[in-house]
Scaffold this motif. Structure first.
Motif, PDB file in Angstrom:
ATOM      1  N   GLY A  62       3.603  -6.603  -6.509  1.00 32.36           N
ATOM      2  CA  GLY A  62       4.158  -7.947  -6.571  1.00 32.36           C
ATOM      3  C   GLY A  62       5.398  -8.118  -5.722  1.00 32.36           C
ATOM      4  N   PRO A  63       6.448  -7.322  -5.957  1.00 34.18           N
ATOM      5  CA  PRO A  63       7.646  -7.466  -5.131  1.00 34.18           C
ATOM      6  C   PRO A  63       7.426  -7.097  -3.674  1.00 34.18           C
ATOM      7  CG  PRO A  63       7.875  -5.640  -6.683  1.00 34.18           C
ATOM      8  CD  PRO A  63       6.668  -6.413  -7.088  1.00 34.18           C
ATOM      9  N   VAL A  64       6.533  -6.143  -3.400  1.00 34.10           N
ATOM     10  CA  VAL A  64       6.247  -5.794  -2.010  1.00 34.10           C
ATOM     11  C   VAL A  64       5.584  -6.969  -1.293  1.00 34.10           C
ATOM     12  CG1 VAL A  64       4.840  -4.319  -0.523  1.00 34.10           C
ATOM     13  CG2 VAL A  64       6.177  -3.296  -2.358  1.00 34.10           C
ATOM     14  N   ILE A  65       4.704  -7.676  -1.978  1.00 28.62           N
ATOM     15  CA  ILE A  65       4.079  -8.854  -1.381  1.00 28.62           C
ATOM     16  C   ILE A  65       5.136  -9.928  -1.099  1.00 28.62           C
ATOM     17  CG2 ILE A  65       2.540 -10.800  -1.902  1.00 28.62           C
ATOM     18  CD1 ILE A  65       0.696  -8.726  -3.312  1.00 28.62           C
TER      19      ILE A  65
ATOM     20  N   LEU B  31       6.728  -8.939   2.090  1.00 29.19           N
ATOM     21  CA  LEU B  31       5.888  -9.242   3.249  1.00 29.19           C
ATOM     22  C   LEU B  31       5.925 -10.726   3.585  1.00 29.19           C
ATOM     23  CD1 LEU B  31       2.801  -6.967   2.506  1.00 29.19           C
ATOM     24  CD2 LEU B  31       4.630  -6.568   4.165  1.00 29.19           C
ATOM     25  N   ASP B  32       5.955 -11.582   2.563  1.00 29.11           N
ATOM     26  CA  ASP B  32       6.069 -13.016   2.803  1.00 29.11           C
ATOM     27  C   ASP B  32       7.383 -13.336   3.518  1.00 29.11           C
ATOM     28  OD1 ASP B  32       3.621 -13.708   1.707  1.00 29.11           O
ATOM     29  OD2 ASP B  32       4.445 -14.086  -0.290  1.00 29.11           O
ATOM     30  N   SER B  33       8.467 -12.719   3.058  1.00 27.75           N
ATOM     31  CA  SER B  33       9.768 -12.958   3.674  1.00 27.75           C
ATOM     32  C   SER B  33       9.791 -12.441   5.104  1.00 27.75           C
ATOM     33  CB  SER B  33      10.868 -12.286   2.847  1.00 27.75           C
ATOM     34  OG  SER B  33      12.140 -12.465   3.443  1.00 27.75           O
ATOM     35  N   LEU B  34       9.224 -11.260   5.318  1.00 28.72           N
ATOM     36  CA  LEU B  34       9.186 -10.689   6.660  1.00 28.72           C
ATOM     37  C   LEU B  34       8.371 -11.577   7.601  1.00 28.72           C
ATOM     38  CD1 LEU B  34       9.868  -8.298   8.536  1.00 28.72           C
ATOM     39  CD2 LEU B  34       7.767  -7.190   7.728  1.00 28.72           C
ATOM     40  N   ASP B  35       7.248 -12.064   7.122  1.00 26.18           N
ATOM     41  CA  ASP B  35       6.407 -12.963   7.907  1.00 26.18           C
ATOM     42  C   ASP B  35       7.207 -14.188   8.339  1.00 26.18           C
ATOM     43  OD1 ASP B  35       4.365 -14.447   9.047  1.00 26.18           O
ATOM     44  OD2 ASP B  35       3.146 -14.561   7.238  1.00 26.18           O
ATOM     45  N   GLY B  36       7.898 -14.799   7.383  1.00 23.25           N
ATOM     46  CA  GLY B  36       8.693 -15.976   7.699  1.00 23.25           C
ATOM     47  C   GLY B  36       9.825 -15.677   8.665  1.00 23.25           C
TER      48      GLY B  36
ATOM     49  N   ALA C  49      -5.816  -6.594  -2.804  1.00 19.49           N
ATOM     50  CA  ALA C  49      -6.480  -7.469  -1.836  1.00 19.49           C
ATOM     51  C   ALA C  49      -5.459  -8.365  -1.139  1.00 19.49           C
ATOM     52  CB  ALA C  49      -7.552  -8.299  -2.524  1.00 19.49           C
ATOM     53  N   ALA C  50      -4.515  -8.916  -1.907  1.00 15.56           N
ATOM     54  CA  ALA C  50      -3.487  -9.776  -1.328  1.00 15.56           C
ATOM     55  C   ALA C  50      -2.591  -8.989  -0.386  1.00 15.56           C
ATOM     56  CB  ALA C  50      -2.657 -10.418  -2.438  1.00 15.56           C
ATOM     57  N   TYR C  51      -2.273  -7.769  -0.771  1.00 14.92           N
ATOM     58  CA  TYR C  51      -1.427  -6.900   0.065  1.00 14.92           C
ATOM     59  C   TYR C  51      -2.104  -6.616   1.402  1.00 14.92           C
ATOM     60  CZ  TYR C  51       1.165  -2.698   1.442  1.00 14.92           C
ATOM     61  OH  TYR C  51       1.905  -1.772   2.127  1.00 14.92           O
ATOM     62  N   LYS C  52      -3.364  -6.242   1.341  1.00 18.18           N
ATOM     63  CA  LYS C  52      -4.108  -5.941   2.568  1.00 18.18           C
ATOM     64  C   LYS C  52      -4.197  -7.172   3.459  1.00 18.18           C
ATOM     65  CE  LYS C  52      -8.521  -4.106   4.226  1.00 18.18           C
ATOM     66  NZ  LYS C  52      -9.851  -3.560   3.821  1.00 18.18           N
ATOM     67  N   GLU C  53      -4.420  -8.322   2.853  1.00 16.97           N
ATOM     68  CA  GLU C  53      -4.533  -9.562   3.618  1.00 16.97           C
ATOM     69  C   GLU C  53      -3.229  -9.890   4.344  1.00 16.97           C
ATOM     70  OE1 GLU C  53      -5.426 -14.340   2.843  1.00 16.97           O
ATOM     71  OE2 GLU C  53      -5.710 -12.864   1.226  1.00 16.97           O
ATOM     72  N   LYS C  54      -2.107  -9.701   3.661  1.00 14.89           N
ATOM     73  CA  LYS C  54      -0.811 -10.025   4.260  1.00 14.89           C
ATOM     74  C   LYS C  54      -0.451  -9.033   5.367  1.00 14.89           C
ATOM     75  CE  LYS C  54       0.889 -12.473   0.227  1.00 14.89           C
ATOM     76  NZ  LYS C  54       0.920 -13.792   0.907  1.00 14.89           N
TER      77      LYS C  54
ATOM     78  N   GLY D 185      -2.740   1.760 -18.453  1.00  8.94           N
ATOM     79  CA  GLY D 185      -2.441   0.576 -19.253  1.00  8.94           C
ATOM     80  C   GLY D 185      -3.542  -0.451 -19.308  1.00  8.94           C
ATOM     81  N   ASN D 186      -4.690  -0.163 -18.657  1.00  9.87           N
ATOM     82  CA  ASN D 186      -5.850  -1.055 -18.696  1.00  9.87           C
ATOM     83  C   ASN D 186      -5.540  -2.423 -18.099  1.00  9.87           C
ATOM     84  OD1 ASN D 186      -8.557  -1.709 -19.301  1.00  9.87           O
ATOM     85  ND2 ASN D 186      -7.961  -2.680 -21.228  1.00  9.87           N
ATOM     86  N   VAL D 187      -4.921  -2.417 -16.923  1.00  6.82           N
ATOM     87  CA  VAL D 187      -4.632  -3.669 -16.206  1.00  6.82           C
ATOM     88  C   VAL D 187      -5.148  -3.566 -14.765  1.00  6.82           C
ATOM     89  CG1 VAL D 187      -2.698  -4.509 -17.593  1.00  6.82           C
ATOM     90  CG2 VAL D 187      -2.284  -2.769 -15.854  1.00  6.82           C
ATOM     91  N   THR D 188      -6.313  -2.976 -14.612  1.00  2.74           N
ATOM     92  CA  THR D 188      -6.856  -2.735 -13.274  1.00  2.74           C
ATOM     93  C   THR D 188      -7.335  -4.012 -12.585  1.00  2.74           C
ATOM     94  OG1 THR D 188      -8.989  -2.173 -14.278  1.00  2.74           O
ATOM     95  CG2 THR D 188      -7.507  -0.353 -13.746  1.00  2.74           C
ATOM     96  N   ASP D 189      -7.697  -5.045 -13.337  1.00  5.84           N
ATOM     97  CA  ASP D 189      -8.137  -6.290 -12.709  1.00  5.84           C
ATOM     98  C   ASP D 189      -7.013  -6.902 -11.873  1.00  5.84           C
ATOM     99  OD1 ASP D 189     -10.620  -6.021 -13.811  1.00  5.84           O
ATOM    100  OD2 ASP D 189     -10.308  -7.506 -15.403  1.00  5.84           O
ATOM    101  N   THR D 190      -5.828  -6.935 -12.428  1.00  6.95           N
ATOM    102  CA  THR D 190      -4.683  -7.465 -11.687  1.00  6.95           C
ATOM    103  C   THR D 190      -4.379  -6.597 -10.480  1.00  6.95           C
ATOM    104  OG1 THR D 190      -3.729  -8.412 -13.700  1.00  6.95           O
ATOM    105  CG2 THR D 190      -2.247  -8.092 -11.834  1.00  6.95           C
ATOM    106  N   LEU D 191      -4.468  -5.288 -10.656  1.00  2.57           N
ATOM    107  CA  LEU D 191      -4.215  -4.383  -9.548  1.00  2.57           C
ATOM    108  C   LEU D 191      -5.165  -4.669  -8.389  1.00  2.57           C
ATOM    109  CD1 LEU D 191      -2.782  -1.843  -8.387  1.00  2.57           C
ATOM    110  CD2 LEU D 191      -4.620  -0.499  -9.409  1.00  2.57           C
ATOM    111  N   SER D 192      -6.423  -4.888  -8.669  1.00  6.89           N
ATOM    112  CA  SER D 192      -7.405  -5.155  -7.615  1.00  6.89           C
ATOM    113  C   SER D 192      -7.037  -6.418  -6.836  1.00  6.89           C
ATOM    114  CB  SER D 192      -8.804  -5.293  -8.219  1.00  6.89           C
ATOM    115  OG  SER D 192      -9.229  -4.080  -8.810  1.00  6.89           O
ATOM    116  N   ARG D 193      -6.601  -7.446  -7.550  1.00  5.54           N
ATOM    117  CA  ARG D 193      -6.202  -8.681  -6.877  1.00  5.54           C
ATOM    118  C   ARG D 193      -4.958  -8.466  -6.021  1.00  5.54           C
ATOM    119  NH1 ARG D 193      -7.699 -10.784 -11.994  1.00  5.54           N
ATOM    120  NH2 ARG D 193      -5.523 -10.858 -12.678  1.00  5.54           N
ATOM    121  N   GLN D 194      -4.016  -7.706  -6.541  1.00  2.05           N
ATOM    122  CA  GLN D 194      -2.801  -7.449  -5.788  1.00  2.05           C
ATOM    123  C   GLN D 194      -3.083  -6.632  -4.534  1.00  2.05           C
ATOM    124  OE1 GLN D 194      -0.095  -5.585  -8.575  1.00  2.05           O
ATOM    125  NE2 GLN D 194       0.734  -7.555  -9.243  1.00  2.05           N
TER     126      GLN D 194
END
Length: 336
Positions: free
Chosen positions: A316-319, A322-327, A186-191, A175-184
């Motif tokens: 997105g929903p997995v992140i 992770l936020d909820s689990l962290d809290g 990175a956020a996933y790995k960080e969390k 679908g040519n949306v790889t830029d968003t995927l890359s950001r997601q």
């Protein structure tokens, strides 16, 4: 891990049943269910196109598709990646209710071409003049209708057992949306790293169990969730969570009577499903109302943690999970 939501026997089939009865208003024909289980892409010499390898073989798709239709379980993952489909199949209100506002707006702006678990209007689909169709439903349905979809536009098909990270990669490439995927990513790995670093001692020395109950569950039953979001906690973070023996059905497939709630006392920490506001999800409310639940050591000591999992089929929903689990972990008694 497959990209299906938290599941027991009914739940494992919930995603499949959303689309298993897909019937086009035009007659279907035999299809080809061959191809790799995990979609991969490679560059192609043809200008403006590239090849996507999926379960229906190698598909030539536009490099920058403009009019994408999503069918079945591709709807929300594509939108999560920033996609704006021109046509979608129906999503449940419960799934739409937890979407960020901009994602729900993108979904509602698309033409509804049918129900994920009922009919797709082939004429309405064709009238949208899509240049790409993204599909995830059962292989049986693909065998019936795949050729009809491919006759309208390049169609990329994934089966229901596609692992969620590979699914996100494949949708982003097609679908040519790889830029968003890359950001997601990175956020996933960080969390993940943050949770492991912050709660490393707890993770190493604590036995966890994730329990749940769905609106499909028989009265007076619950189940131990060993797939879905709890699988992320176990496999990606390192939680000590129960799981089925290799080759056996997931524990989540087995309904357990309320009489067995007391057996959860063997675990140090219990996690259970809550909504975005932190309230026990409606199907799980009967569990928390039982005296057996209230008497559990983990419940009495503040080690029963409600965790919000809006889904586990895209980053997105997995992140959010992770936020909820962290809290939730931060509320454990003695946590510093």
């Amino acid at each position: 891990m497959s990209n299906m939501p938290l599941m027991r026997r009914g739940a494992a089939l919930a995603v499949a049943l959303m689309s298993a009865s897909l019937v086009l208003t035009a007659c279907g024909s035999d299809g080809d269910d061959s191809g790799s289980k995990t979609a991969e892409t490679r560059s192609d010499k043809a200008a403006g196109t590239h090849s996507v390898k999926a379960e229906n073989g190698t598909v030539e798709v536009p490099a920058a598709p403009r009019r994408i239709v999503t069918i079945g379980n591709t709807n929300l993952p594509f939108i999560d990646l920033g996609g704006k489909p021109v046509g979608v199949t129906e999503a449940s209100e419960s799934d739409l209710a937890v979407l960020p506002e901009e994602q729900r707006t993108a979904y509602e702006a698309a033409e509804i071409i049918g129900s994920s678990g009922g009919e797709v209007d082939i004429e309405k689909l064709a009238a949208l003049k899509p240049d790409l169709i993204l599909v995830q439903f059962s292989s049986d349905d693909w065998a019936k209708v795949g050729k009809r979809l491919e006759a309208i536009a390049p169609t990329v098909f994934w089966g229901l057992d596609t692992e969620w990270k590979a699914f996100a990669d494949a949708i982003a490439q097609a679908g040519n949306v790889t830029d968003t995927l890359s950001r997601q990513k990175a956020a996933y790995k960080e969390k993940i790293t943050k949770i492991q670093k912050t709660y490393g001692e707890i993770i190493d020395n604590t036995s966890f169990v994730d329990v749940s109950r769905g609106d499909w569950s028989d009265p007076g039953t619950f189940y131990i969730a060993d797939i879905g979001c709890s699988e992320i906690a176990r496999d990606d973070i390192g939680f000590n969570l129960p799981e089925a023996a290799e080759g056996k059905d997931p524990l989540a497939y087995e309904s357990l009577p309320f009489e067995q709630i007391g057996e959860l006392s063997q675990y140090d920490v219990i996690t259970y499903p809550v909504d975005a506001d932190g309230r026990p999800k409606e199907p799980f409310e009967p569990v928390v109302k039982t005296n057996t639940w209230k008497a559990l050591p983990a419940v009495k000591s503040g080690r029963a943690l409600g965790v919000f999992c809006p889904g586990n089929n895209s980053y997105g929903p997995v992140i959010q999970y992770l936020d909820s689990l962290d809290g939730a972990l931060a509320t454990l008694p003695g946590k510093q």
